[in-house]
Enzyme design. Structure first.
Site, PDB file in Angstrom:
ATOM      1  N   GLY A  13      18.413  28.154   0.122  1.00 49.89           N
ATOM      2  CA  GLY A  13      17.109  28.015  -0.535  1.00 49.89           C
ATOM      3  C   GLY A  13      16.609  26.585  -0.652  1.00 49.89           C
ATOM      4  O   GLY A  13      15.750  26.304  -1.490  1.00 49.89           O
ATOM      5  N   ASN A  15      14.670  25.025   1.297  1.00 53.38           N
ATOM      6  CA  ASN A  15      13.222  25.039   1.584  1.00 53.38           C
ATOM      7  C   ASN A  15      12.456  25.644   0.411  1.00 53.38           C
ATOM      8  O   ASN A  15      11.392  25.158   0.034  1.00 53.38           O
ATOM      9  CB  ASN A  15      12.938  25.818   2.864  1.00 53.38           C
ATOM     10  CG  ASN A  15      13.153  24.965   4.096  1.00 53.38           C
ATOM     11  OD1 ASN A  15      12.319  24.130   4.430  1.00 53.38           O
ATOM     12  ND2 ASN A  15      14.277  25.130   4.743  1.00 53.38           N
ATOM     13  N   LEU A  86      16.444  36.403   6.744  1.00 51.38           N
ATOM     14  CA  LEU A  86      17.060  36.823   8.013  1.00 51.38           C
ATOM     15  C   LEU A  86      16.690  38.235   8.466  1.00 51.38           C
ATOM     16  O   LEU A  86      17.074  38.658   9.542  1.00 51.38           O
ATOM     17  CB  LEU A  86      18.591  36.686   7.906  1.00 51.38           C
ATOM     18  CG  LEU A  86      19.063  35.237   7.695  1.00 51.38           C
ATOM     19  CD1 LEU A  86      20.582  35.163   7.700  1.00 51.38           C
ATOM     20  CD2 LEU A  86      18.485  34.305   8.762  1.00 51.38           C
ATOM     21  N   ASN A 103       6.312  31.734   8.604  1.00 49.95           N
ATOM     22  CA  ASN A 103       7.758  31.525   8.782  1.00 49.95           C
ATOM     23  C   ASN A 103       8.019  30.114   9.288  1.00 49.95           C
ATOM     24  O   ASN A 103       7.155  29.491   9.919  1.00 49.95           O
ATOM     25  CB  ASN A 103       8.311  32.536   9.797  1.00 49.95           C
ATOM     26  CG  ASN A 103       9.829  32.415   9.977  1.00 49.95           C
ATOM     27  OD1 ASN A 103      10.573  32.330   9.013  1.00 49.95           O
ATOM     28  ND2 ASN A 103      10.268  32.371  11.228  1.00 49.95           N
ATOM     29  N   HIS A 105      10.889  28.071  11.620  1.00 49.08           N
ATOM     30  CA  HIS A 105      12.037  28.253  12.515  1.00 49.08           C
ATOM     31  C   HIS A 105      12.588  26.879  12.874  1.00 49.08           C
ATOM     32  O   HIS A 105      11.810  25.971  13.202  1.00 49.08           O
ATOM     33  CB  HIS A 105      11.601  29.026  13.770  1.00 49.08           C
ATOM     34  CG  HIS A 105      12.749  29.346  14.677  1.00 49.08           C
ATOM     35  ND1 HIS A 105      13.672  30.322  14.373  1.00 49.08           N
ATOM     36  CD2 HIS A 105      13.139  28.794  15.842  1.00 49.08           C
ATOM     37  CE1 HIS A 105      14.589  30.357  15.340  1.00 49.08           C
ATOM     38  NE2 HIS A 105      14.288  29.438  16.237  1.00 49.08           N
ATOM     39  N   GLU A 175      11.892  19.949   7.883  1.00 46.47           N
ATOM     40  CA  GLU A 175      11.437  21.148   7.154  1.00 46.47           C
ATOM     41  C   GLU A 175      10.948  20.780   5.761  1.00 46.47           C
ATOM     42  O   GLU A 175       9.870  21.153   5.324  1.00 46.47           O
ATOM     43  CB  GLU A 175      12.585  22.149   7.023  1.00 46.47           C
ATOM     44  CG  GLU A 175      13.020  22.729   8.334  1.00 46.47           C
ATOM     45  CD  GLU A 175      14.276  23.559   8.199  1.00 46.47           C
ATOM     46  OE1 GLU A 175      15.050  23.393   7.241  1.00 46.47           O
ATOM     47  OE2 GLU A 175      14.460  24.409   9.077  1.00 46.47           O
TER      48      GLU A 175
HETATM   49  C1  GRF Z   1      16.156  26.713   7.590  1.00 41.33           C
HETATM   50  O1  GRF Z   1      16.823  25.940   8.564  1.00 41.33           O
HETATM   51  C2  GRF Z   1      14.975  27.416   8.217  1.00 41.33           C
HETATM   52  O2  GRF Z   1      14.416  26.727   9.304  1.00 41.33           O
HETATM   53  C3  GRF Z   1      15.571  28.695   8.708  1.00 41.33           C
HETATM   54  O3  GRF Z   1      16.535  29.061   7.733  1.00 41.33           O
HETATM   55  C4  GRF Z   1      17.021  27.859   7.114  1.00 41.33           C
HETATM   56  C5  GRF Z   1      16.914  28.055   5.619  1.00 41.33           C
HETATM   57  O4  GRF Z   1      17.567  27.019   4.980  1.00 41.33           O
HETATM   58  N1  GRF Z   1      14.561  29.719   8.862  1.00 41.33           N
HETATM   59  P1  GRF Z   1      17.462  26.980   3.367  1.00 41.33           P
HETATM   60  O5  GRF Z   1      18.026  28.296   2.840  1.00 41.33           O
HETATM   61  O6  GRF Z   1      16.009  26.826   3.024  1.00 41.33           O
HETATM   62  O7  GRF Z   1      18.288  25.793   2.954  1.00 41.33           O
END
Ligand code: GRF
Length: 193
Positions: A13, A15, A86, A103, A105, A175
């Protein structure tokens, strides 16, 4: 009237945390709900700490019944943000949120996308291919994994001595830097009177 975001995540989490921090105190946009499919996920601890309601979903209802749409409606969710989620988004949810599911990626789509391409698998594939650069792709979600219209990409160099972990760190920096602001740009542009 605030724009309500539901952040979907399956893992740590980081992000989700950056998105929550970015919109903290913002009267126009708020993270209203954290949706997670993994009871062990770190993102649930973030939701608790940030006093944001979390919804732990299960496969059957998500894929075969109402996809929790009534719950999203109940929380007046306007946008769905996938931040390391996922599971594939069911067509029913895409239909309910047309061009309102975003989303991120951890690669430069269309390369290194699709089923099974997540986390370190992606970075390992980039390194195995010997690509000189990698990066992030922020895109709208459609019925296929990692396939919708691209909104934004940012790149980083891949060093000869990079490992999947060191590349993952570089990608996380991109990100965390770009995802929140791109979300804001997209939702405020779309919500212009
Ligand atoms: C990130 O690398 C994102 O690009 C991918 O899943 C990962 C999530 O990381 N979709 P986090 O759970 O936000 O640390």
């Amino acid at each position: 009237m605030a724009i309500n975001l539901a952040v979907f995540a399956s893992g740590a989490g980081s992000n989700a945390q950056k998105i929550i921090d970015y919109f903290k105190g913002n009267s126009n946009v708020q993270v209203r709900l954290i949706v997670c499919n993994n009871a062990e996920a770190g993102v649930l601890g973030i939701a608790l700490h940030e006093k944001i309601t979390s919804l732990l979903i299960e496969r059957g209802r998500f894929f075969k019944e109402d996809s929790y749409l009534p719950v999203l409606k109940n929380y007046e969710i306007d946008w769905i943000i996938l931040a390391g989620f996922l599971w594939k988004i069911p067509a029913k949810m895409i239909a309910a949120y047309p061009q309102k599911i975003i989303n991120i990626h951890p690669a430069l789509l269309p390369k290194y996308g699709g089923k099974g391409m997540y986390g370190l698998h992606v970075h390992r594939a980039v390194l195995d291919a010997g690509d000189p650069e990698s990066g992030i792709t922020i895109h709208y979600v459609d019925e296929q994994y990692d396939h919708g219209l691209t909104i934004f990409q940012a790149k980083c160099p891949v060093a000869k001595d990079d490992t999947p972990d060191s590349l993952a760190q570089k990608i996380h920096v991109l990100e965390h830097k770009y995802f929140p602001q791109i979300i804001e740009q997209v939702i405020l542009k779309k919500n212009k009177p």
